[in-house]
Design an enzyme around this catalytic site. Structure first.
Site, PDB file in Angstrom:
ATOM      1  N   GLY A   1       0.817  -1.205   0.000  1.00 52.60           N
ATOM      2  CA  GLY A   1       0.000   0.000   0.000  1.00 52.60           C
ATOM      3  C   GLY A   1       0.848   1.251   0.000  1.00 52.60           C
ATOM      4  O   GLY A   1       2.046   1.196  -0.268  1.00 52.60           O
ATOM      5  N   ASN A   2       0.228   2.382   0.255  1.00 51.15           N
ATOM      6  CA  ASN A   2       0.973   3.641   0.332  1.00 51.15           C
ATOM      7  C   ASN A   2       0.330   4.524   1.390  1.00 51.15           C
ATOM      8  O   ASN A   2      -0.690   4.168   1.968  1.00 51.15           O
ATOM      9  CB  ASN A   2       1.006   4.325  -1.040  1.00 51.15           C
ATOM     10  N   ARG A   3       0.940   5.670   1.654  1.00 52.56           N
ATOM     11  CA  ARG A   3       0.536   6.482   2.807  1.00 52.56           C
ATOM     12  C   ARG A   3      -0.542   7.507   2.494  1.00 52.56           C
ATOM     13  O   ARG A   3      -0.843   8.365   3.319  1.00 52.56           O
ATOM     14  CB  ARG A   3       1.756   7.158   3.415  1.00 52.56           C
TER      15      ARG A   3
END
Ligand code: C5P
Length: 228
Positions: free
Chosen positions: A29-31
């Site tokens: 995922g990412n932030r």
């Protein structure tokens, strides 16, 4: 007092971070928190648009009055945004889309007992959804992309942005510096908006809501021009 300059317009916004599964319990995922995209959706609604939010993973609630299509992966987001695009006046791609996904999704948990001390993942490129939308769009549809960049140098950031605006074929590209402590998951934001040729149109900073309205001001001006 809010201008209703988007009344009667159909606006599609994507927001949040995609998640690419590795196995039944894990993902890449990412932030992205989705805050800026949700702020754009909310501001468009307040200006009279009917809004469809294609929501990847959000850390903020979606305000009332916005139709939500929930997705998780980049490929799901592509299907949902492409479907929502028909009949839309504006598409704003604020989602943080994974550039790569695991080549293989395991049906069972990856087990360290079997993997040993290292684990290599093979990843494959996801399609560039935004570039695909630019090619497939109906005439008059205003297409807005975002670009999150970690480049510190102003001149190099603008060069990157210009190249990306041209490569993606967007009407507007919102350049956003991100880093460990800025951009993602913060309450405020600072962006540079580039036009289709990659020239700087405006800078906007402040709350994500005021940045959203700064972006929509330009979107609205492009729509007005188109409808004449
Ligand atoms: O190339 P880059 O990821 O910097 O481009 C960012 C813009 O492109 C964002 O608007 C994002 O939503 C979109 N994007 C996309 N498909 C991808 C990667 C990014 O539509 N696979």
């Amino acid at each position: 007092r809010i201008t209703q300059d988007l009344a009667g317009r159909r606006v599609v916004v994507s927001a949040g971070g995609t998640r690419e599964p590795l196995d039944p319990v894990r993902f890449l995922g990412n932030r992205s928190s989705g805050r800026q995209g949700v702020a754009v959706a909310e501001a468009a609604r307040a200006r009279g648009a009917s809004v469809v939010l294609v929501a990847a993973h959000l850390e903020v609630p979606v305000p009332a009055g916005i139709e939500v299509v929930q997705v998780s992966t980049a490929l799901e987001l592509q299907v949902a945004v492409t479907a929502a695009m028909s009949g839309a006046d504006v598409v704003i791609m604020a989602a943080a889309v994974a550039d790569y996904r695991p080549a293989e999704v395991r049906n069972e948990k990856i087990k360290k007992e079997e993997q040993g001390d290292t684990l290599s993942l093979e990843l494959v490129r996801n399609p560039d959804i935004l570039a695909g939308l630019a090619e497939a769009r109906a005439p008059g549809l205003v297409l807005v992309g975002f670009a999150a960049e970690t480049e510190r140098d102003d001149a190099r950031l603008l060069d990157l942005g210009r190249a990306k605006a041209l490569r993606k074929g967007t009407d507007l590209l919102v350049l956003n510096r991100v880093g460990w402590n800025e951009g993602f998951a913060t309450e405020s934001n600072e962006v540079i908006v580039l036009d289709a040729t990659g020239d700087k149109v405006v800078e906007a900073s402040g709350s994500k809501s005021s940045v959203a309205n700064g972006i929509l001001d330009i979107v609205a001006s492009l729509l007005v021009r188109d409808s004449r």
